[in-house]
Motif scaffolding. Sequence first.
Motif, PDB file in Angstrom:
ATOM      1  N   SER A   1       0.820  -1.203   0.000  1.00  0.00           N
ATOM      2  CA  SER A   1       0.000   0.000   0.000  1.00  0.00           C
ATOM      3  C   SER A   1       0.858   1.259   0.000  1.00  0.00           C
ATOM      4  O   SER A   1       0.360   2.347  -0.258  1.00  0.00           O
ATOM      5  N   LEU A   2       2.170   1.111   0.302  1.00  0.00           N
ATOM      6  CA  LEU A   2       3.032   2.294   0.298  1.00  0.00           C
ATOM      7  C   LEU A   2       3.421   2.723  -1.112  1.00  0.00           C
ATOM      8  O   LEU A   2       3.757   3.875  -1.339  1.00  0.00           O
TER       9      LEU A   2
ATOM     10  N   VAL B   1       1.801   3.437  -3.553  1.00  0.00           N
ATOM     11  CA  VAL B   1       0.942   4.450  -4.154  1.00  0.00           C
ATOM     12  C   VAL B   1       1.480   5.866  -3.915  1.00  0.00           C
ATOM     13  O   VAL B   1       1.230   6.768  -4.703  1.00  0.00           O
TER      14      VAL B   1
ATOM     15  N   MET C   1      -4.134  10.498 -10.265  1.00  0.00           N
ATOM     16  CA  MET C   1      -5.457  10.338  -9.656  1.00  0.00           C
ATOM     17  C   MET C   1      -6.057   8.982 -10.015  1.00  0.00           C
ATOM     18  O   MET C   1      -6.560   8.257  -9.164  1.00  0.00           O
TER      19      MET C   1
ATOM     20  N   ALA D   1      -4.107   6.186  -8.226  1.00  0.00           N
ATOM     21  CA  ALA D   1      -4.323   6.112  -6.783  1.00  0.00           C
ATOM     22  C   ALA D   1      -5.692   5.515  -6.481  1.00  0.00           C
ATOM     23  O   ALA D   1      -5.814   4.614  -5.638  1.00  0.00           O
ATOM     24  N   ALA D   2      -6.738   5.976  -7.186  1.00  0.00           N
ATOM     25  CA  ALA D   2      -8.080   5.444  -6.941  1.00  0.00           C
ATOM     26  C   ALA D   2      -8.115   3.956  -7.245  1.00  0.00           C
ATOM     27  O   ALA D   2      -8.701   3.162  -6.499  1.00  0.00           O
TER      28      ALA D   2
ATOM     29  N   VAL E   1      -6.168   1.948  -4.467  1.00  0.00           N
ATOM     30  CA  VAL E   1      -6.905   1.890  -3.204  1.00  0.00           C
ATOM     31  C   VAL E   1      -8.095   0.943  -3.333  1.00  0.00           C
ATOM     32  O   VAL E   1      -8.389   0.156  -2.441  1.00  0.00           O
TER      33      VAL E   1
ATOM     34  N   GLU F   1      -6.933  -2.796  -3.569  1.00  0.00           N
ATOM     35  CA  GLU F   1      -6.280  -3.306  -2.380  1.00  0.00           C
ATOM     36  C   GLU F   1      -7.264  -4.004  -1.459  1.00  0.00           C
ATOM     37  O   GLU F   1      -6.902  -4.948  -0.751  1.00  0.00           O
TER      38      GLU F   1
ATOM     39  N   LEU G   1      -0.280   0.074   7.878  1.00  0.00           N
ATOM     40  CA  LEU G   1      -1.259  -0.407   6.900  1.00  0.00           C
ATOM     41  C   LEU G   1      -2.479   0.506   6.844  1.00  0.00           C
ATOM     42  O   LEU G   1      -2.908   0.934   5.779  1.00  0.00           O
TER      43      LEU G   1
ATOM     44  N   VAL H   1      -1.034   4.921   7.176  1.00  0.00           N
ATOM     45  CA  VAL H   1      -0.192   5.355   6.061  1.00  0.00           C
ATOM     46  C   VAL H   1      -0.758   4.863   4.738  1.00  0.00           C
ATOM     47  O   VAL H   1      -0.843   5.593   3.755  1.00  0.00           O
ATOM     48  N   GLY H   2      -1.199   3.575   4.722  1.00  0.00           N
ATOM     49  CA  GLY H   2      -1.602   2.984   3.460  1.00  0.00           C
ATOM     50  C   GLY H   2      -2.962   3.421   2.973  1.00  0.00           C
ATOM     51  O   GLY H   2      -3.207   3.440   1.776  1.00  0.00           O
TER      52      GLY H   2
ATOM     53  N   VAL I   1      -3.418   8.396   2.319  1.00  0.00           N
ATOM     54  CA  VAL I   1      -3.527   8.491   0.862  1.00  0.00           C
ATOM     55  C   VAL I   1      -4.748   9.334   0.501  1.00  0.00           C
ATOM     56  O   VAL I   1      -4.677  10.230  -0.349  1.00  0.00           O
TER      57      VAL I   1
ATOM     58  N   PHE J   1      -4.843  12.931  -1.288  1.00  0.00           N
ATOM     59  CA  PHE J   1      -5.744  13.060  -2.431  1.00  0.00           C
ATOM     60  C   PHE J   1      -6.533  14.365  -2.337  1.00  0.00           C
ATOM     61  O   PHE J   1      -6.539  15.175  -3.259  1.00  0.00           O
TER      62      PHE J   1
END
Lengths: 359, 201
Positions: A138-139, A141, A161, A164-165, A168, A171, B60, B63-64, B68, B72
């Motif tokens: 997850s890092l 990103v 953008m 990233a979307a 996320v 995941e 997790l 940060v994850g 984010v 954003f």
Amino acid sequence: MWTWEPIRAWLSSLITSYWANPALTAVQILMVMIGVILVMAFYTLAERKIIGWMQSRRGPNRVNLFWVPGLGQPFADVVKLLFKEILVPGNANQLLFRVAPFLTMIPALAIWSVIPFAPEKAFANIDAGLLFILAMTSLGVYGVILAGWSANSKYAFLGAMRSAAQIVAYEIAMGFAMVGVLMAAGSLNIGRIIEAQHGGPLSWNWFWLFPLLIVYYISGVAETNRAPFDVAEGESEIVAGFHVDYSGMAFALFFIAEYVNMILISALTVIFFFGGWLSPFDGYLPASSLLAQPGFFWFGLKTLVPMFGFLWLRATFPRYRYDQIMRLGWKALIPVTLVWLFVEGVLIYCHVGPWKGHI
Amino acid sequence: MMFETILFFAFSAVLVGAALGVVLARNPVYSALLLVVCFFNSAVIWLMLDAEFLGIVLVLVYVGAVMVLFLFVVMMLDVNLEELRKGLAGYWPIAAAVAGLMVFAILNVVITKRLGGIALHAAPPLPPGYSNTQALGEALFTRYAYPAQLAAVILLVASIAAIVLTLRHRTGVKPQNVGEQVRVSAKDRVRLVKMPSEKRP
């Protein structure tokens, strides 16, 4: 039996014995990193060759190495990228623009520290290994978002953008698929997840967790921003996505991180669903026979299959539309995992299937 | 032991420095990134106390995922900093009062040890074979099973509420019905017509 003792002894004769252990660890880290980078280099060549053959082309065949046409291509690419100037756009955020490639690269390499290459052969045999993998993936990103934002360009920002979307969203499905794996193994420790699958191909997780395998692999492809989910790059719409403004080695770092992540997802697919370093003849041949021994050989061999899958997907499928990517992630993959987690719970409760982690 | 003490102070120093940076940085993106550094360093300090599960979960979750989304939003909003800073200086008495209260509370715990009697020595060594993850799991799923489920239900309600509150039905837009698009087959779209060729005039 191979051990590290002679090398440790040699290192402690070279420097004091107090620093021999850290030095040995550094040597091992270097070995894994160089190995991974070399595999990645030839993976790019394999990609171009295999997709070439699939499309009735030859692929790269100009740079010879050991009289094999095309084998030297990765090294030619490295030299070319090394000698290119790294341009920084005038209105970019100078600090973040330079830091972003490293932020993508570091997590991609850090995850290899918990991957067991063979029985008892991992740097860190930690109890929460699965969580560590989730946290580190997850890092990745951050590098993408910061690269897109700091370049101060519309195209890069749009790419960041999207990426990233997408990361996320996928995941969550990936995490749920991992929950199924840890339910089957009864442990978060990667070594124990593999050991719980012993007893031949039919007791590997892929058979009882087949929907989770599919979900995991699809979300893996989406996480690495590969075709058919590569809208973050989207050459035809937004030029090259978040790394439009990078050149030379700065671009190469993004490129390397992407391929290292692909190898990593393949390795994790093998570990979670295909028994990692376990032999496929385990349980069919007598335990003393050479083919039934677990080891790095089987792990490497099995990892090549999902790696080939990445290339095959890229050569076969057209790019997804962005709303369909989101729809697939949220409305198809997550419900599938939820249903199968429930089914798996019922199966474990009724003792149907192998579930060796639960005795 | 010595080495660990040095590490602890190093990570704590970075933690405090980054925390100051979160408040003092002029660029909100830098603030968010420094907060990420804060989370990372506190995770490392937890790891040094053998609380590996908590440490990794902090990375997790916060940060994850959380940071984010923060980043954003901060990047998407074009915040006008000059506008925001205009009346800021007038608030310092309130800020000083709140900060002083918090410093007093922490000092009260750490120095005078009056509240709960927290001991200022190293954490007791753990028995061999002790697994932080397993211990937490056992506590969460046996002794605290109902509170954990209650918390889960509250979180679920909160997330549904957030979706319902932000859901708008706009009229006059033409959304695509993806289900319909997927179900379409060739014979709905393509019509093959047989036509005899015509004579050249």
